[in-house]
Write an enzyme that holds these catalytic residues in place. Sequence first.
Site, PDB file in Angstrom:
ATOM      1  N   PRO A 165      46.154 -13.598  -2.303  1.00 41.78           N
ATOM      2  CA  PRO A 165      45.514 -12.271  -2.375  1.00 41.78           C
ATOM      3  C   PRO A 165      46.377 -11.192  -1.746  1.00 41.78           C
ATOM      4  O   PRO A 165      47.095 -11.439  -0.774  1.00 41.78           O
ATOM      5  CB  PRO A 165      44.220 -12.466  -1.579  1.00 41.78           C
ATOM      6  N   CYS A 166      46.282  -9.969  -2.314  1.00 39.56           N
ATOM      7  CA  CYS A 166      47.176  -8.891  -1.885  1.00 39.56           C
ATOM      8  C   CYS A 166      46.469  -7.772  -1.143  1.00 39.56           C
ATOM      9  O   CYS A 166      47.115  -6.827  -0.691  1.00 39.56           O
ATOM     10  CB  CYS A 166      47.887  -8.295  -3.101  1.00 39.56           C
ATOM     11  N   GLN A 167      45.130  -7.840  -0.993  1.00 41.72           N
ATOM     12  CA  GLN A 167      44.415  -6.683  -0.457  1.00 41.72           C
ATOM     13  C   GLN A 167      44.891  -6.269   0.929  1.00 41.72           C
ATOM     14  O   GLN A 167      44.895  -5.095   1.270  1.00 41.72           O
ATOM     15  CB  GLN A 167      42.904  -6.958  -0.421  1.00 41.72           C
TER      16      GLN A 167
END
Length: 383
Positions: free
Chosen positions: A82-84
């Site tokens: 995930p990149c958030q």
Amino acid sequence: MPKEIKALSLFANVGIAETYLDASGIKVVLANELEPDRASFYQHLYPQSEMIVGDITDKENKELVISKAKEKNVDLIIATPPCQGMSTAGKKDVLDPRNALICDALEVIKDIKPSFIMLENVPEQLRTSILIDKKEVLIPDYICNELEQDYHIDYEVINAADYGVPQTRERAIFLMTRKDHKVKWHFPKKEEKQLTMRDAIGDLPILDPLIKDVPYERQLEIFPEYEKRKAEAAAISKWHTPPVHVYRQVYAMMHTPTGKSAFENIDEFKPKKQDGNIVRGYKNTYKRQEWDKPAFTVTMYNRTIGSQNNVHPGREIGKDKDGFALYSDPRVLTIFELMRIMSLPDNWDIPAGYSDNFIRSVIGEGIPPLLVKKIMEALPNEI
């Protein structure tokens, strides 16, 4: 590339990246996804793949993934953490646990020791640090420190629009080949021509939005051909359905030209709040896309007119009663249009039981599968 290779997909989402891999001789035999609803979507698309649902940071789950991968002779790992926590809009906190998921991915990689590895993330990953032994370390430095002894590592930021995808979508990609093979996996060459929004959705007829805060009689006054256009869209795809918006947003976009933001309009046609006051915002919001350029990056918030670069390009269709120009398609893109922009097939087999918002969100998080296919086709022929 090799005749057939077995792969493990970590942080698999619903399997958008894997769309064309089976036809390319890559069999994703094992996948891991944290969220059960995404895992179920994935299993619908890939019933032949074994899905392990659960948190990769959990020791038991991690050991299960590793043991299954070894049992199935996995020789390629695709990992898209995930990149958030790395977002330019976020705090870029070195303690954000989502950023540290790369450490768990590398634990799995080092235990399995596949021939090939592909890591994918947002470009900000290359400028994001995590804490390793209480010291801040840039993620690319950490990856190289952990793997460069055993792997040839090639990484760069690439744009999906350079590889046949009608969307500007930059991603940081790491390609790795185990050194005992004496070959290296390199990025494919950029293509000369970029596909545009016109190439992707220019063949689709006008589709009016459904206005949720006016009586239906008023809807038909505003869009007299609404039912006819809705039926034409339904004949193209069950996922080509009118997006739902409030009238004040539709009104602003009806008067907004292709490639422009409604904030560039005269005050009468600028975005308004419910109380009639003009909304404050940036000129990449309430904005129509452009026909003769690739689409802007599809985000998780693609259902919202007021989010970034989400509105259909539209076409000038006449003038209102006061002589101001009117433009068609004052709405966000449909799920079907998003599929085309993401290089998904028109017949992408979306399972029943998922909300439009969920489908839009997972599409916004996905990797364009045509980009992945072309990267995989660049795998070395001999190992």
